[in-house]
Design a protein around this motif. Structure first.
Motif, mmCIF file in Angstrom:
data_model
loop_
_atom_site.group_PDB
_atom_site.id
_atom_site.type_symbol
_atom_site.label_atom_id
_atom_site.label_comp_id
_atom_site.label_asym_id
_atom_site.label_seq_id
_atom_site.Cartn_x
_atom_site.Cartn_y
_atom_site.Cartn_z
ATOM 1 N N ILE A 22 0.852 -1.201 0.000
ATOM 2 C CA ILE A 22 0.000 0.000 0.000
ATOM 3 C C ILE A 22 0.887 1.251 0.000
ATOM 4 C CG2 ILE A 22 -1.613 1.351 1.409
ATOM 5 C CD1 ILE A 22 -2.941 -1.324 2.198
ATOM 6 N N GLY A 23 1.966 1.217 0.793
ATOM 7 C CA GLY A 23 2.921 2.338 0.808
ATOM 8 C C GLY A 23 3.528 2.561 -0.568
ATOM 9 N N ASP A 24 3.908 1.469 -1.233
ATOM 10 C CA ASP A 24 4.461 1.578 -2.588
ATOM 11 C C ASP A 24 3.426 2.153 -3.552
ATOM 12 O OD1 ASP A 24 6.791 0.478 -1.628
ATOM 13 O OD2 ASP A 24 6.462 -1.518 -2.514
ATOM 14 N N LYS A 25 2.184 1.713 -3.432
ATOM 15 C CA LYS A 25 1.120 2.203 -4.322
ATOM 16 C C LYS A 25 0.874 3.686 -4.079
ATOM 17 C CE LYS A 25 -2.351 1.962 -7.216
ATOM 18 N NZ LYS A 25 -2.132 1.996 -8.649
ATOM 19 N N ILE A 26 0.840 4.099 -2.803
ATOM 20 C CA ILE A 26 0.637 5.513 -2.482
ATOM 21 C C ILE A 26 1.786 6.335 -3.051
ATOM 22 C CG2 ILE A 26 0.586 7.181 -0.580
ATOM 23 C CD1 ILE A 26 -0.946 5.058 1.040
ATOM 24 N N GLU A 27 3.000 5.816 -2.879
ATOM 25 C CA GLU A 27 4.180 6.521 -3.401
ATOM 26 C C GLU A 27 4.092 6.651 -4.929
ATOM 27 O OE1 GLU A 27 8.794 5.402 -3.723
ATOM 28 O OE2 GLU A 27 7.979 5.269 -1.677
ATOM 29 N N THR A 29 3.827 10.153 -6.894
ATOM 30 C CA THR A 29 4.790 10.467 -7.963
ATOM 31 C C THR A 29 4.051 10.841 -9.245
ATOM 32 O OG1 THR A 29 6.375 8.936 -7.007
ATOM 33 C CG2 THR A 29 6.748 9.580 -9.288
ATOM 34 N N THR A 30 3.013 10.070 -9.584
ATOM 35 C CA THR A 30 2.242 10.346 -10.805
ATOM 36 C C THR A 30 1.564 11.704 -10.726
ATOM 37 O OG1 THR A 30 1.836 7.985 -11.079
ATOM 38 C CG2 THR A 30 0.443 9.464 -12.339
ATOM 39 N N VAL A 31 0.965 12.016 -9.566
ATOM 40 C CA VAL A 31 0.283 13.301 -9.386
ATOM 41 C C VAL A 31 1.295 14.438 -9.441
ATOM 42 C CG1 VAL A 31 -1.045 14.705 -7.760
ATOM 43 C CG2 VAL A 31 -1.686 12.321 -8.164
ATOM 44 N N GLU A 32 2.428 14.256 -8.795
ATOM 45 C CA GLU A 32 3.455 15.299 -8.795
ATOM 46 C C GLU A 32 3.964 15.577 -10.224
ATOM 47 O OE1 GLU A 32 4.511 17.315 -6.340
ATOM 48 O OE2 GLU A 32 2.986 16.367 -5.072
ATOM 49 N N LEU A 33 4.159 14.492 -10.987
ATOM 50 C CA LEU A 33 4.588 14.669 -12.384
ATOM 51 C C LEU A 33 3.522 15.428 -13.181
ATOM 52 C CD1 LEU A 33 6.215 11.197 -13.195
ATOM 53 C CD2 LEU A 33 7.395 13.410 -13.044
ATOM 54 N N ALA A 34 2.272 15.094 -12.946
ATOM 55 C CA ALA A 34 1.191 15.772 -13.665
ATOM 56 C C ALA A 34 1.125 17.230 -13.258
ATOM 57 C CB ALA A 34 -0.138 15.081 -13.389
ATOM 58 N N LYS A 93 3.589 19.070 -12.409
ATOM 59 C CA LYS A 93 4.756 19.758 -12.966
ATOM 60 C C LYS A 93 4.704 19.798 -14.501
ATOM 61 C CE LYS A 93 7.846 18.521 -9.207
ATOM 62 N NZ LYS A 93 9.010 17.746 -8.823
ATOM 63 N N ASN A 94 3.523 19.537 -15.017
ATOM 64 C CA ASN A 94 3.304 19.528 -16.458
ATOM 65 C C ASN A 94 4.169 18.502 -17.172
ATOM 66 O OD1 ASN A 94 1.297 21.460 -16.525
ATOM 67 N ND2 ASN A 94 2.800 23.126 -16.465
ATOM 68 N N LYS A 95 4.405 17.406 -16.528
ATOM 69 C CA LYS A 95 5.142 16.307 -17.143
ATOM 70 C C LYS A 95 4.159 15.147 -17.350
ATOM 71 C CE LYS A 95 9.568 17.558 -15.180
ATOM 72 N NZ LYS A 95 10.701 17.123 -14.404
ATOM 73 N N GLU A 96 3.065 15.483 -18.081
ATOM 74 C CA GLU A 96 2.020 14.492 -18.284
ATOM 75 C C GLU A 96 2.545 13.270 -19.045
ATOM 76 O OE1 GLU A 96 1.363 17.755 -19.336
ATOM 77 O OE2 GLU A 96 0.054 18.337 -17.702
ATOM 78 N N GLY A 97 3.450 13.454 -19.928
ATOM 79 C CA GLY A 97 3.999 12.351 -20.717
ATOM 80 C C GLY A 97 4.713 11.350 -19.820
ATOM 81 N N THR A 98 5.535 11.875 -18.900
ATOM 82 C CA THR A 98 6.249 10.995 -17.971
ATOM 83 C C THR A 98 5.254 10.318 -17.035
ATOM 84 O OG1 THR A 98 8.099 12.562 -18.052
ATOM 85 C CG2 THR A 98 8.146 10.903 -16.328
ATOM 86 N N ALA A 99 4.265 11.116 -16.614
ATOM 87 C CA ALA A 99 3.228 10.559 -15.734
ATOM 88 C C ALA A 99 2.471 9.463 -16.467
ATOM 89 C CB ALA A 99 2.281 11.655 -15.267
ATOM 90 N N LEU A 100 2.145 9.712 -17.751
ATOM 91 C CA LEU A 100 1.416 8.734 -18.544
ATOM 92 C C LEU A 100 2.252 7.473 -18.759
ATOM 93 C CD1 LEU A 100 -1.247 8.280 -19.952
ATOM 94 C CD2 LEU A 100 -0.271 9.276 -22.016
ATOM 95 N N LYS A 101 3.548 7.629 -18.974
ATOM 96 C CA LYS A 101 4.431 6.472 -19.127
ATOM 97 C C LYS A 101 4.453 5.641 -17.839
ATOM 98 C CE LYS A 101 7.767 8.197 -22.482
ATOM 99 N NZ LYS A 101 9.145 8.590 -22.696
#
Length: 181
Positions: A32-37, A41-46, A48-56
């Motif tokens: 669960i900790g790994d999933k939250i992390e 990370t995905t939200v933070e990337l999004a 920071k306008n790094k939707e591509g990295t978040a999408l990957k």
């Protein structure tokens, strides 16, 4: 997230009677900790306008794999708890059967004791009546003997009295005859 972290902290303080459950819970909490992390990370990337990295990151399947592992661990924990609950229920049924058996045996024993006490009381009362009847009979026989002996003694007393009178009369006559010249 703060509320989720609080719930995770609460889960860590729980104790379990089920063997191996604490290890499984800790493994689940790690996942669960790994999933939250991964979500953070995905939200933070999004953000920071790094939707591509978040999408990957989302498309990599790591999040889905974590979700599937969490579900497997959760299902395993649920299965353990259901099994443990069923074992406890079986123990409870056995205890209930045992209690019913003990109650039945106690009731039967109490009934037998009560019947035994009643028979003993009846026997004692019956013996008491027989003893009283024997006592009455012996008292009556004794009373008759006393009356008979009393009559015999009265007759003997009358005979003695008669004999005393005759002796007195003889003594008087003999005394009188002896006094004459």
């Amino acid at each position: 997230l703060a509320r989720l972290q609080q719930q995770i902290a609460n889960i860590k303080t729980l104790e379990s009677e089920i063997p191996q459950q604490p290890e499984k819970v800790n493994a689940l909490l790690t996942l669960i900790g790994d999933k939250i992390e991964e979500l953070i990370t995905t939200v933070e990337l999004a953000k920071k306008n790094k939707e591509g990295t978040a999408l990957k990151l989302v498309m990599s399947g790591r999040g889905r794999n974590l979700y599937n592992e969490i579900k497997e661990h959760f299902d395993a924990l649920l299965s353990m708890e259901v099994t443990y609950r069923d074992q406890l229920f079986l123990q409870l049924l056995n205890i209930e059967k045992s209690a019913t058996m003990i109650f039945s045996v106690s009731a039967a024993t109490s009934l037998l004791l009560l019947i035994g006490i009643m028979r003993l009381a009846y026997s004692l009362i019956s013996q008491e009546h027989k003893t009283q009847e024997i006592l009455r009979s012996q008292n009556e026989a004794l009373r008759l003997k006393v009356e008979e002996k009393t009559k015999e003694l009265a007759a003997y007393a009358d005979e003695l009295e008669q004999s005393n009178r005759e002796l007195e009369s003889f003594a008087f006559v003999a005394s009188h005859d002896l006094q004459e010249p």
